[in-house]
Design a protein around this motif. Structure first.
Motif: not given
Length: 702
Positions: A83, A88, A92, A121, A124-127, A688, A691
């Motif tokens: 990652y 990525k 995953y 993870n 950091d992906d804003y999910n 989207k 980062s």
């Protein structure tokens, strides 16, 4: 930072002496693999390429001796390393496979660790939704006998996720659970992380007293642990906090301590940040010479590590420093340096913008070429079908002649044949007629688009011929005048000439930007890239850009300090709209006037308003205000040139963003432009996100 600090504590949790007692696994083999796993975890923070290679080697060794726990620990660290290396999908895939294996074999500790890494993870992906789901799943698996490290990692990560989501009360509640229930069970490093995260929440809310108290506690805790990087980090944070409170001496002392620590560690990125903050401290105290030294050091380091955002920030800082000193001392040399650095800032900013948009443009070009080829293929298929129809008719007619010649006696048969034959021909003619009509419609549509393109081109050339040529001629004359003054040794007049040159350059740049944006929108080459955009960030950026310009006209530029509002829009298009509106306000506001920027949010929309105390707009010009019409053009209060394209671009971009722009104005009473945009809704919008984001600190400090 806490995720990296404590992941290593979690990696070996659950490793007990029972591993060495598993049949078929030797004690020496497991000890070697565990030692290699520790090296692998350390490498992920220093050298990702080496970490990935070592991870594959450990995985093969653990698989050879069927050491299941070693395989799981290796996969867990690989999920983190891949990652961080930007792979990525691979990360995953590995972690999801590991989660399935731990659930299938009912290894609760390994399953908890996998949930935590997946949550890290996704965070950091804003999910944030998936991150919280994995952390809650891990929390449900905990028992009262589990080590405090697991519980700390889960609650600490939940707090950080909610802080990123701006749910500050929820974030503080998770941190409070740790402090109230488990404080004495935590290590100094964990207590440092807890106080640091709490302080960061209050810092975002600008509650600096609470922030200082928590940072001080974190500082005392990290001094108990041997961790130079975290000590340097909290020292820097304290210095930055004192700087925001204008406690300059304390800020300078702490930043210098942080600088010495980072020099020992060798972290060039952090060394550059320290120099930049030291320069900002000196600028606020009007110590421009000291600030110049710090900013130049920071710029040198930023160029050495090729960090474009840092280079951009240093260009802006040097511009502000030289401009402030030149404005104070009336030094033409300093003002020239300021303008040079502003040019460098604009060039690099444009380069970064072009790099960010290159992929979008290439994607649009590929899409256009694909559609063009598909259209050509369709037209060729239609032509082939028409030829086949013509050949079919010719063959049918030939057969008919043969039947007439050879079947004279079969009158009844010929009659039946004719009946069905003409019926079939009529159907074919109808189909062919429909196809011809469809082609005519397509040709008509293409003609309309071509005519629109020609009209746009004619307007563009007309504006270029009239408005762009004039300032370019003026620049040429000013350049000749500079040579004359230098030859005549009239150095006192050079400052006035330099200001004239700057004004004409600004006119050319403004007109060029507006021409390109308007031409692109008219040629249907403009496609907004929707994402979550902070109105506060856009307004503050434009505010910083036009503050020096407003000061030259003694105009008071005011930005209301309100809570940030997130909208669903294209960042660059919104920035262009805001710049044009503020530029018009400055242009048509007399000296000692006021321009006020404000924004607010409603139920589903947000509104951004720019109000000035300028000369206003006559009623007869309001209906054509957003059109490309030379009748609406009015010079500024200081004789500034105007092409009238800026408001046209604003209108085109607003329509592209599904928004609305309104104006209220009357002669002598100023103007108020209000832009209405769609409010960001995470339930229906899926941006989207990038980062990294720019954070505004005066001057620019990352």
């Amino acid at each position: 930072m806490p995720k990296q600090c404590f992941l290593s504590l979690l990696l070996f949790l659950g490793l007990t002496d029972t591993y060495a007692q598993v049949p078929g696994i030797k004690q020496a083999d497991t000890t070697e693999i565990n030692h290699l796993l520790q090296q692998l975890d350390e490498l992920t923070n220093r050298n990702l390429d080496s970490a990935l290679l070592l991870g594959q080697e450990i995985f093969q060794k653990a698989t050879t001796i069927d050491y299941q726990q070693g395989i799981w620990e290796t996969q867990l660290i690989q999920g983190k390393a891949y990652y961080q290396a930007g792979k990525k999908d691979t990360a995953y895939t590995i972690l999801n496979q590991l989660l399935g294996q731990t659930q299938q074999q009912v290894n609760r500790i390994a399953e908890i660790e996998t949930h935590i890494q997946l949550a890290s993870n996704f965070q950091d992906d804003y999910n944030f939704k998936l991150a919280i789901e994995h952390l809650i799943a891990a929390q449900k698996l905990l028992t009262s006998t589990d080590a405090i490290d697991l519980r700390f990692s889960i609650l600490n990560n939940l707090g950080m996720v909610h802080r990123k989501m701006k749910n500050y009360d929820v974030a503080l509640s998770y941190f409070s659970q740790l402090e109230e229930n488990y404080f004495f069970q935590l290590t100094p490093l964990q207590r440092f992380s807890l106080f640091m995260n709490q302080g960061n929440v209050y810092a975002v809310q600008r509650k600096y007293d609470k922030t200082e108290a928590l940072y001080s506690k974190a500082y005392q805790e990290i001094k108990k642990a041997d961790h130079p990087a975290n000590l340097a980090s909290i020292t820097y944070n304290l210095g930055a906090l004192y700087y925001r409170q204008k406690r300059y001496q304390q800020a300078e002392d702490y930043i210098n301590q942080s600088l010495e620590a980072y020099m020992t560690i060798g972290d060039q990125t952090q060394i550059e940040r320290c120099y930049r903050v030291l320069g900002a401290i000196q600028v606020d105290q009007d110590q421009y010479s000291k600030a110049e030294v710090y900013f130049l050091k920071a710029l040198e380091i930023a160029k050495a590590i090729d960090h474009k955002k840092s280079i951009l920030g240093n260009y802006k800082n040097l511009y502000l420093n030289y401009w402030g000193r030149g404005y104070e001392t009336q030094s033409v040399e300093d003002l020239d340096k300021a303008l040079n650095y502003m040019d460098l800032f604009r060039q690099l900013n444009d380069t970064i913008y072009q790099l960010e948009t290159t992929e979008k443009i290439l994607e649009l070009e590929k899409q256009y070429e694909t559609e063009k080829k598909n259209t050509q293929i369709t037209l060729l298929e239609q032509d082939n079908q028409l030829k086949e129809d013509e050949l079919y008719i010719q063959r049918a007619q030939r057969n008919y002649l043969f039947i007439v010649i050879f079947l004279v006696s079969g009158i009844l048969a010929i009659f039946i044949y004719f009946y069905y034959y003409y019926r079939k021909v009529n159907r074919l003619l109808q189909v062919q007629g429909k196809r011809i009509l469809k082609q005519n419609n397509q040709i008509s549509d293409q003609n309309e688009k071509l005519q629109k393109s020609i009209d746009t081109q004619n307007k563009l050339f007309g504006i270029i011929a009239h408005d762009l040529r004039s300032p370019l001629v003026s620049i040429a004359n000013v350049a000749k005048l500079i040579g004359f003054y230098l030859e005549d040794k009239r150095y006192d007049d050079l400052e006035t000439v330099a200001q004239m040159m700057e004004q004409k350059n600004d006119q050319v740049l403004e007109l060029t930007d507006n021409l390109l944006n308007w031409a692109k929108s008219q040629s249907e080459g403009l496609s907004p890239f929707f994402e979550k955009v902070s109105l506060q960030e856009i307004v503050e950026e434009c505010f910083d850009l036009y503050l020096p310009i407003a000061q030259t006209k003694a105009i008071r530029l005011v930005c209301e300090d309100v809570e940030d509002v997130q909208v669903w829009a294209d960042r660059n298009m919104l920035r262009t709209i805001c710049r044009n509106l503020i530029n018009n306000a400055v242009k048509f506001t007399p000296k000692e006037g006021t321009i006020r920027l404000s924004y607010c949010s409603g139920d589903r929309v947000a509104e951004l308003c720019i109000q000035d105390s300028g000369i206003g707009i006559p009623p007869e010009k309001l209906p054509i205000l957003f059109q490309v019409d030379r009748a609406k053009i009015t010079p500024g209060t200081e004789g500034e040139k105007s092409s009238g394209l800026g408001l046209t671009v604003c209108k085109e971009f607003t329509i592209a963003l599904n928004g609305e722009i309104k104006v209220q104005s009357s002669p002598g009473n100023g103007s108020r432009f209000c832009l209405t945009l769609t409010l960001f809704n995470p339930e229906i919008h899926h941006p989207k996100l990038k980062s990294s984001r720019k954070v505004r600190v005066k001057p620019a400090v990352n």
